[in-house]
Structures are given as C-alpha cells and as structure tokens.
Design a protein around this motif. Sequence first.
Motif, short mmCIF file in Angstrom:
data_model
loop_
_atom_site.label_atom_id
_atom_site.label_comp_id
_atom_site.label_asym_id
_atom_site.label_seq_id
_atom_site.Cartn_x
_atom_site.Cartn_y
_atom_site.Cartn_z
N THR A 1 -1.62 2.30 -7.73
CA THR A 1 -1.33 3.62 -7.96
C THR A 1 -2.18 4.36 -7.37
N SER B 1 7.53 3.64 -5.83
CA SER B 1 8.49 4.35 -6.75
C SER B 1 9.15 5.45 -6.41
N THR C 1 3.47 5.24 -6.91
CA THR C 1 3.10 3.71 -7.30
C THR C 1 3.79 2.64 -6.39
N SER D 1 0.87 -4.06 -9.13
CA SER D 1 0.98 -2.28 -8.67
C SER D 1 -0.07 -1.76 -8.24
N THR E 1 4.95 -1.12 -6.10
CA THR E 1 5.12 -2.22 -6.96
C THR E 1 5.58 -3.43 -6.16
N PRO F 1 2.20 11.87 -7.28
CA PRO F 1 1.76 10.48 -7.81
C PRO F 1 2.66 9.39 -7.00
N GLU G 1 -1.98 8.69 -5.35
CA GLU G 1 -1.30 10.02 -4.98
C GLU G 1 -1.72 10.69 -3.64
N THR H 1 -7.99 -0.73 -6.70
CA THR H 1 -7.16 -0.53 -8.01
C THR H 1 -7.50 -1.94 -8.84
#
Length: 586
Positions: free
Chosen positions: A246, A99, A139, A244, A141, A137, A248, A234
Amino acid sequence: MDFRFLRFGAITGFAVILTGCIDNDYDLSDIDTTSEIKVNNLTLPVKIDAITLNDIFDISEDSKIQTVTVNGKEFYAVTQHGDINSQSIDIPSFIGYPSPIAETNATFELSIPETNKRVSLPSIEFTYNLQNFKPQPITLTASGIDESVREIHILESKPMTFNVTLSETDLPDYIDLRFDRLELEILKGLQLTSLAPEYSYDPVSGILTIKDLDCPDKKATLSLTATGIDFTKTDPKVTDGSISYTGEVKLISGLLRTTVNPNEAGSSFSPSQHVNFNVKTTIAPFEATHFTGKIEYRLTGNGLDIAPVTLNDIPDFLNQEGTDLKLANPQIYLNLNNPVANYNLYYQTGLELVSVRGDEKTPYAPDGGRLIATEVRNPGPYNFVLSPVNPANPLDQYASRLQHIPFSGLSDVLSGEGLPDRIEINLLNPGLPLQIVNRFELGKPIEGISGSYDFIAPVALKSGSTIIYGDSKNGWNDEDIDKIIISTLEIEADVTSTIPLDATLTAYPLMVGGSKIPGVKASGYIPANANGEHIIIRMEGTIEHLDGITFEAVLNPDSDDALAPSQTIRLENLRARISGSYTTEF
C-alpha cells in the motif's frame, strides 16, 4: 547325511538327525541263544558331515537376508538398497495487480499577481505554486503465491510501467505550460530503471524529484519503469498466498510556469488566479521473476517413499516361536545431493523406522530426534550413516566424508515375539526449513534431490532366544535293531567348533516314524572354540524301535556377534553304542 548347525549371538537350538549305515552282519556266536539275548556296547557306525550355517540359511536371490562382505568379512544381514528422488523444486511465478486508482485534482495558485496592462514583450511568464492536491491511494496485490514463499523482501519483475499524467483543459491555446522542481511522493522501494537525468528518486522516502517537465498541449506525463519492489517498506509477510503493498501518489511541491503570447492574448488578457489539473495515475500489472525473502519448501514425490523392508521371506528357522532377533550395529546409509546450494540454501529431513506387527506399530528415531541436514553452498554429494556405533568399516561407496548420526534404538527394530511383518523406513518432513534466500528465480524448476540408500543390518539373537532346527531323517531301524530293547545309548564324538560360545548338546533317540522316544535324553558340554574335544553323551531308559537320533544344541551367548557363514561345528569320529536285550524266537 547332511548335518546342520546354527551359531547365534544368543541362546540358539538346532536339531539334526543322525543317520548312517548299520552293519547287519553281526557275529552272534558268543551270544546265549535263548529267547532273550543280552547286548552290551554294540557299536553302530555313523558318519556325520560338518555342520555350517550355510546349510541352514536357505537364501534366495531376492531374500532380505543376504551374505554381505565388508572389508573381507562375511556375515548375514537384512539388506535393502534403493534410490531417493524428489520432484523438481519449483516455485511458480505470479502476477500482481493494482487496485483501481481514482483520478484526482491538483490546484496551482498564482504567486505573482500581474496587471491587465499589455506589455510589449514577445511573451509574458507567470508562476504558480502548488496549493492543493488530493493524494491517490494505491494498493498492489499479488495472490496465488506458492505456500513456500513465506516473506517477500524484494520482488523482482518484468518491466512494469508507472505513469502519472497531469492534464489542464481550461486555459486558452496561447498559454504554454511547464513544471519546475516538481516533487512527488510515489511508492517506496521501487527499483526504477533508465531514469532521465532531470529525474531523481529516493527509494527510502519514495520521493521523486523532477527538475523540469514539459507540458505540451497542456498535458504532462511522467513515465517510470520499475523492475522490482522492496516490500520491507511495508509488510513483507505472505498471508494465505497473498501479499499487498500500500502507498499513495501525492504531489508535494512544485512550480507551474505559464508563458503567454501577448500578441494572441490581446490587451484585455488577465492571468487566472488558479490553474487546475486533472491527475491520472496508471500502474501496469507486474509479473514476478525473482524474490528475496524467506522460503520454506516441502519436498515431495513418490521417490521419497522408501519401500518397506518386508520379512516374509526370512528363513523359517528365524521365525519360530521364542525367537527374539536383534541387529548387530545395523546401519542406514544415505547418499544425497544439494540442488539448492547455489542459492546458499540447505534442506533437512527427519527419519524413523517403524516395526509393524499386525496393528501394532513401534517407531524408532535417531538419538535426540536429530535431523539429517546438508550444508549451504555445497552441492554435495553428502554421505550419512545412522547406527548405534560409528562403523569402523563402512560401505566403500559411502566412505567419503561420511557423517555419523547416532541411532541407539536401531538394534531393537526386529526385537519382540517373532519377526515383525515389515519395517517401514520413513523420511519425515523432508524439505527446506525456513531460511533467507536471495534472488530465487520463479517459474524455473530446479532438479530435485537425488541419491541412494542402503539398509544393512547384521543379524544376531537376543539372550533367551531358542531356535530348533529339525531334519527328520531315519533309517537306522532294521529287523534286528527293532528286536532290541535298549536300556543304554551312549554317543561319543570328537567336536571342533569355530564358534566362540559354550554349547550344551542334547541327544534324543527317535523311533520309527521320526518321533522322539519319550522320557529318554542326555546332554554333553561343548566348550567355546573346541578343537577336537572328545565328548560322551550317555542316556538311559527304555528305548524301543530305535531309528535315529536328534541333536539339539543350545548356545550360551556372551557377545553381539552377527551370524556368519564361517561359524561351524564339526562332529567327527562319532559312535553310537547300545546295550539292552535282543528278543527273538529260534
């Protein structure tokens, strides 16, 4: 003439017409030459050949019923052979994208305040501690993942770059920067390659530690290369073809060391209390190459559609009203390989047979709904036989390491009023059930499953079946026979039978034109395995215009033996004697 007989494992009937040669040179010198002459025990010589099943089974090369030989034993069976093939096993690769990652700031605070006093050193060093950092952050995907990928634990990819850049733009050029003992939290579970000696990474916590990082031109760049991600850190489940990750990027601690050239800084130099950095993180898209996780793959392809067994070319006598066929320990043989054995995977399939009569469908399945399954690590081939009883003499090509799967209901697939239109053989949900796979290569097709099948079903008849076989031939009648009104017809013969069943033999006289003469018949008994048994069948009644005789044999079943070409009945030394009155005008 030809005379035909059928042996069944159930009640069976057949009819045959006796024809023969009649001696027309009768000696009438002893007969009272009145208008009505008595005839007593006039013998009609008739010869009948042996009766065998080969005479009744009119089998063409493409008929579903064929003569099958297993270990030297012949019998009649419904047969079908074919190949089984699936499409290649192929799970496409996919690409994951990050992202958008917003830029952020990091602030370092001076830890040792210095005076503005100029010192006579080549350079002056100041130390700053990390004071504040706003995490970034992230992400990742991936979508468009094949439905067969149910969970991804570890995803391997082509080299994926991961860069973090810290830039400072406010300090003058005479100040040099470098970082010491910098500690960052990045994504957990990365499979990093070619780390520099001053770098260390803990995939469990995601902590990256850098002992020393230069900052030329006030810009420090840490560049990482990853070839995989551990998704167990995750949620590893693939939902609607997507997964996905996620995390950071966060600076945890570190020292910023500044070095000032006093000659260029001048006597008025005073260090800043804070130094601010712009932090930019970039992650390249990753192209998946292998995955470790859970797989559930459905096998497809027209080669898995087994052609139905059509029964429209079954001999007519087996398709008469009242026929109730059964199969004598029918067998379905399967030969299959396991192309995914190298991945320690196996596959399985259900199987059912469906008897189709018009709109009515009756399914049959192995006992307990048992599945046909290969093993892991073994590419095969595998041989299976599905049958009510494990055959003592299986087909040679399937005999090696043959696995028996009980299928009690298979014998009744043909059962019912008349024959079914067809028998469908269906593989149910063939595929790889949910299981763990290690480093499955994506985008590289694997040869699909391949093998063969044989359906072999020896034919027998259920109790209560009745089959009439007729061969309407005539020719007994001539001018003299036609003038005899017969009151008694007596048939005698010597019977030899290789059929292990009792039989009742019934005779019907035929009139000119081939029809049975009504109201007249007689029966005799034939024991099982008769050897030259002498029988006499005597019928009384009014018989006119005699032209032949039809025999019907009804067998009394006591076994499930299949029909076989070797089963015969032979009638020899057959004689027909008549008594009655001969009427003529002299």
